[in-house]
Design an enzyme around this catalytic site. Sequence first.
Site, short mmCIF file in Angstrom:
data_model
loop_
_atom_site.label_atom_id
_atom_site.label_comp_id
_atom_site.label_asym_id
_atom_site.label_seq_id
_atom_site.Cartn_x
_atom_site.Cartn_y
_atom_site.Cartn_z
N ARG A 146 0.90 -1.25 0.15
CA ARG A 146 -0.09 -0.01 -0.09
C ARG A 146 0.99 1.13 0.02
O ARG A 146 2.05 1.00 0.50
CB ARG A 146 -1.00 -0.05 1.26
CG ARG A 146 -1.78 -1.20 1.26
CD ARG A 146 -2.57 -1.20 2.69
NE ARG A 146 -3.65 -2.18 2.84
CZ ARG A 146 -3.26 -3.33 3.44
NH1 ARG A 146 -2.31 -3.36 4.05
NH2 ARG A 146 -4.11 -4.27 3.51
N LYS A 170 -1.72 -3.05 8.10
CA LYS A 170 -3.01 -2.55 8.95
C LYS A 170 -2.70 -3.05 10.29
O LYS A 170 -2.53 -4.14 10.40
CB LYS A 170 -4.05 -2.73 8.33
CG LYS A 170 -4.28 -1.75 6.99
CD LYS A 170 -5.73 -1.77 6.33
CE LYS A 170 -6.14 -0.85 5.29
NZ LYS A 170 -7.36 -1.14 4.70
N HIS A 240 -2.75 2.64 -5.95
CA HIS A 240 -3.69 1.28 -5.66
C HIS A 240 -4.14 0.55 -6.94
O HIS A 240 -4.12 -0.49 -6.85
CB HIS A 240 -5.06 1.94 -5.16
CG HIS A 240 -5.97 0.93 -4.88
ND1 HIS A 240 -5.68 -0.05 -3.77
CD2 HIS A 240 -7.20 0.46 -5.13
CE1 HIS A 240 -6.73 -0.97 -3.55
NE2 HIS A 240 -7.57 -0.50 -4.83
N ARG A 243 -1.07 -1.60 -7.27
CA ARG A 243 -1.50 -2.99 -6.21
C ARG A 243 -2.55 -3.76 -6.73
O ARG A 243 -2.05 -5.01 -6.95
CB ARG A 243 -1.87 -2.40 -4.87
CG ARG A 243 -2.31 -3.22 -3.75
CD ARG A 243 -2.63 -2.39 -2.53
NE ARG A 243 -3.36 -3.33 -1.71
CZ ARG A 243 -2.87 -4.25 -0.65
NH1 ARG A 243 -1.69 -4.37 -0.71
NH2 ARG A 243 -3.63 -4.84 0.04
N HIS A 266 -3.95 -8.76 3.48
CA HIS A 266 -5.39 -8.92 3.71
C HIS A 266 -5.77 -10.00 4.84
O HIS A 266 -5.12 -10.84 4.91
CB HIS A 266 -6.13 -9.41 2.56
CG HIS A 266 -6.11 -8.49 1.60
ND1 HIS A 266 -6.37 -8.79 0.22
CD2 HIS A 266 -6.16 -7.15 1.53
CE1 HIS A 266 -6.76 -7.85 -0.46
NE2 HIS A 266 -6.52 -6.62 0.16
N TYR A 275 -10.02 -8.99 -6.44
CA TYR A 275 -9.11 -8.83 -7.74
C TYR A 275 -9.36 -9.85 -8.35
O TYR A 275 -8.43 -9.92 -9.51
CB TYR A 275 -7.66 -8.91 -7.05
CG TYR A 275 -7.44 -7.56 -6.10
CD1 TYR A 275 -7.04 -6.55 -6.36
CD2 TYR A 275 -7.47 -7.65 -4.73
CE1 TYR A 275 -6.71 -5.69 -5.69
CE2 TYR A 275 -6.98 -6.88 -3.74
CZ TYR A 275 -6.58 -5.57 -4.47
OH TYR A 275 -6.38 -4.70 -3.58
#
Length: 296
Positions: A146, A170, A240, A243, A266, A275
């Site tokens: 990211r 994250k 993004h 990505r 994720h 995706y």
Amino acid sequence: MSTKSFSDYLLLEKNYSALTVKAYINDINAFAEFVQLEYKIDSINTINYQQIRSWIVSLVEAGLSNRSVNRKVSALNSYYKFLLKIEAIQINPLAKHKALKTSKKVQIPFSEIEVSQVLNLFNTENDFESLRDKFIIELFYSTGIRRIELVQLNISSIDLHNKTLKVLGKRNKERIIPLLNTVIQTAKEYLKARSELQILVDKNKLFLTKKGVKIYETLVYRIINDYFSKASTKVKKSPHILRHSFATHLLNQGANLNAVKELLGHSSLAATQVYTHNSIAELKKVHVKAHPRSKK
């Protein structure tokens, strides 16, 4: 009640990024300002759902997309859940709220040819900024990290010997991503140019401006947009989308969905499955081309 305790809760207990927390607090403050102006209410702890609903209507009428409205309401809902948790309120006024319907945005990835065309632009460039920009593009495309993760990378994040990159994602979740030989070579060239900068302000950070300070998110966006504008006619050209291209191209080549999930950082497969629509289209082409019954 001040939002300071809520802010601390998001940062320390939920491990949200400072940028996310700032966005939450801004949304909550905007709502507080609305009810003060509309209803002369100084504390949003005493609000009912109808008053929140009028705020939602005002946001829609102001032209905000349903997606943006949902994000703001989600921030407010998190605040009320926090107040419920610490027993500052007895009922969450948003407990039965249903999010506004949103259409699924189809993210169109760059093609492999477009990525190659952009990287070819660097064939004759070897100044600091060109080497940095090339490294940024290669890193995005080969690791799927990211934008905020790239900005936060330290010199110690990259292991040239073991050809790996340590990324803090994250919720402070760490992951190790393997690096391609071509990326390692570009990294060495960039690091050499970086070491020759006259001033190094943020010495620990991997990516710097030519003034030696930590690179920032808007500059990273501008780099991707500027270079890909030379090779792509797609409306959106952002980190993004790179990505997204990373994940799509891996899946097109038969990569395991779980493996792609781990590389992207994720927490669930559901997030990775968005995706797959492009890879399914690619599979259909292969299927039609290769299956013996397709020619009958």
